[in-house]
Design an enzyme around this catalytic site. Structure first.
Site, PDB file in Angstrom:
ATOM      1  N   HIS A  11      44.213   5.338  36.334  1.00 22.78           N
ATOM      2  CA  HIS A  11      43.610   6.361  37.188  1.00 22.78           C
ATOM      3  C   HIS A  11      44.472   6.739  38.394  1.00 22.78           C
ATOM      4  CE1 HIS A  11      39.888   5.788  34.907  1.00 22.78           C
ATOM      5  NE2 HIS A  11      40.015   4.491  35.107  1.00 22.78           N
ATOM      6  N   ASP A  12      44.603   5.822  39.333  1.00 21.10           N
ATOM      7  CA  ASP A  12      45.100   6.174  40.661  1.00 21.10           C
ATOM      8  C   ASP A  12      46.531   6.688  40.715  1.00 21.10           C
ATOM      9  OD1 ASP A  12      42.647   5.603  41.822  1.00 21.10           O
ATOM     10  OD2 ASP A  12      43.150   3.509  42.185  1.00 21.10           O
TER      11      ASP A  12
END
Length: 314
Positions: A243-244
């Site tokens: 994700h990040d």
């Protein structure tokens, strides 16, 4: 003249947060002014310690860490040890850091740092709940017109939710903070599950990461090997979402992503839909467009960028 983009990373490490921070540290285009920790994946004291561990691992003790808010704006804390482990960064055996968080509260660091630089020259990247940024806007409304941009991992459109049937974790953990940021009129890029669910760490990609030299790449591989087991079991895909790092990836190579300017609102009233994002993708309302909402990514291109940058770290 220093033409690097100045960024503050607001984070709740989190294995994927750690990879995002490493990507930023390895990128000469970015000037990381500091890390601010927030309660999210694990409590704030642990996220602050984790941020210190990452900087120490990368040999960047020159970058300050500031602990931020210990709880959401008005709700009970929500954590995710079931995904990230008790430390939030389970996987590698990282030593206890000698680097310590600075005394100043993370919210005040955000305010002071944005004010200390010329207008529209500091970007805030939020990798966890938006609590610190929301509190900074409440305390110092002027920063909303001073910040260059906010880039946030959060929300979902077609992908629904990953912590409840309707909500992505960062939005669910503090929807009130997200609501404040979404209403603030700060330039905002949202990196939702619609993007991150397309950026998968498959077994061959994890092997490529393991083949890199350096302690940072080695730790990254161990982290992803640990956290990926949960998503592999949950989704049944051939890889786990990463994700990040997509936030830093967008800053470095926006051409790898597609999206559009839309209105995004977050549900704060309904217990059943807490943290769900209402994305006006087709512009069917007259609500103002308040976010660049990303929907797709060149996964191969972003993975190549990530490998290249991680190979530069010690």
């Amino acid at each position: 003249m220093d033409d690097r983009r100045r960024i503050i990373i607001d984070t709740d490490p989190g294995q994927d947060d750690a990879i995002a921070i490493m990507l930023a540290l390895a990128s000469p285009e970015l000037d990381v002014l500091g890390l601010v920790s927030v309660a999210g994946n694990v409590p704030v004291r642990q996220t602050a310690a984790n941020a210190c561990k990452i900087l120490e691992l990368a040999g960047r003790r020159d970058i300050p860490v500031h602990a931020g808010c210990a709880r959401p704006v008005r709700r009970d804390p929500v954590t995710a040890e079931h995904v990230h482990g008790q430390t939030g960064m389970d996987g590698p055996a990282l030593p206890k850091p000698t680097l310590r968080p600075a005394a100043q509260h993370g919210v005040d660091f955000l305010i002071d740092t944005i004010r200390a630089h010329p207008d529209h020259t500091v970007t805030v990247v939020t990798l966890g709940p938006m609590t610190n940024l929301a509190m900074a806007v409440i305390k110092a409304p002027d920063i909303a017109t001073r910040v260059e941009r906010v880039v946030s991992m959060g929300g979902a459109y077609a992908e629904c939710g990953n912590i409840t049937p309707s909500a992505e974790f960062n939005m669910f953990a503090d929807p009130d903070a997200a609501d404040i940021v979404l209403r603030s009129r700060m330039p905002l890029t949202l990196v939702p599950l619609d993007v991150t669910h397309r950026f998968l760490v498959t077994a061959p990609r994890l092997d490529q990461l393991r083949a890199l030299r350096g302690r940072c790449a080695g730790a990254a591989a161990e982290m992803l090997g640990f956290s990926g087991r949960f998503d592999l079991a949950k989704y049944g895909w051939d890889g786990a979402p990463l994700h990040d790092p997509c936030t830093i990836g967008w800053l470095l190579a926006p051409d790898l992503f597609t999206g559009r300017e839309v209105n995004v609102a977050v549900e704060v009233a309904s217990p059943l839909m807490q943290g769900a994002t209402a994305v006006d993708w087709w512009h069917v309302t007259d609500r103002p467009r308040n976010a660049l909402f990303l929907r797709d990514v060149d996964s191969d291109g972003l993975w190549s960028l990530l490998l290249d940058r991680l190979s530069r770290l010690p």
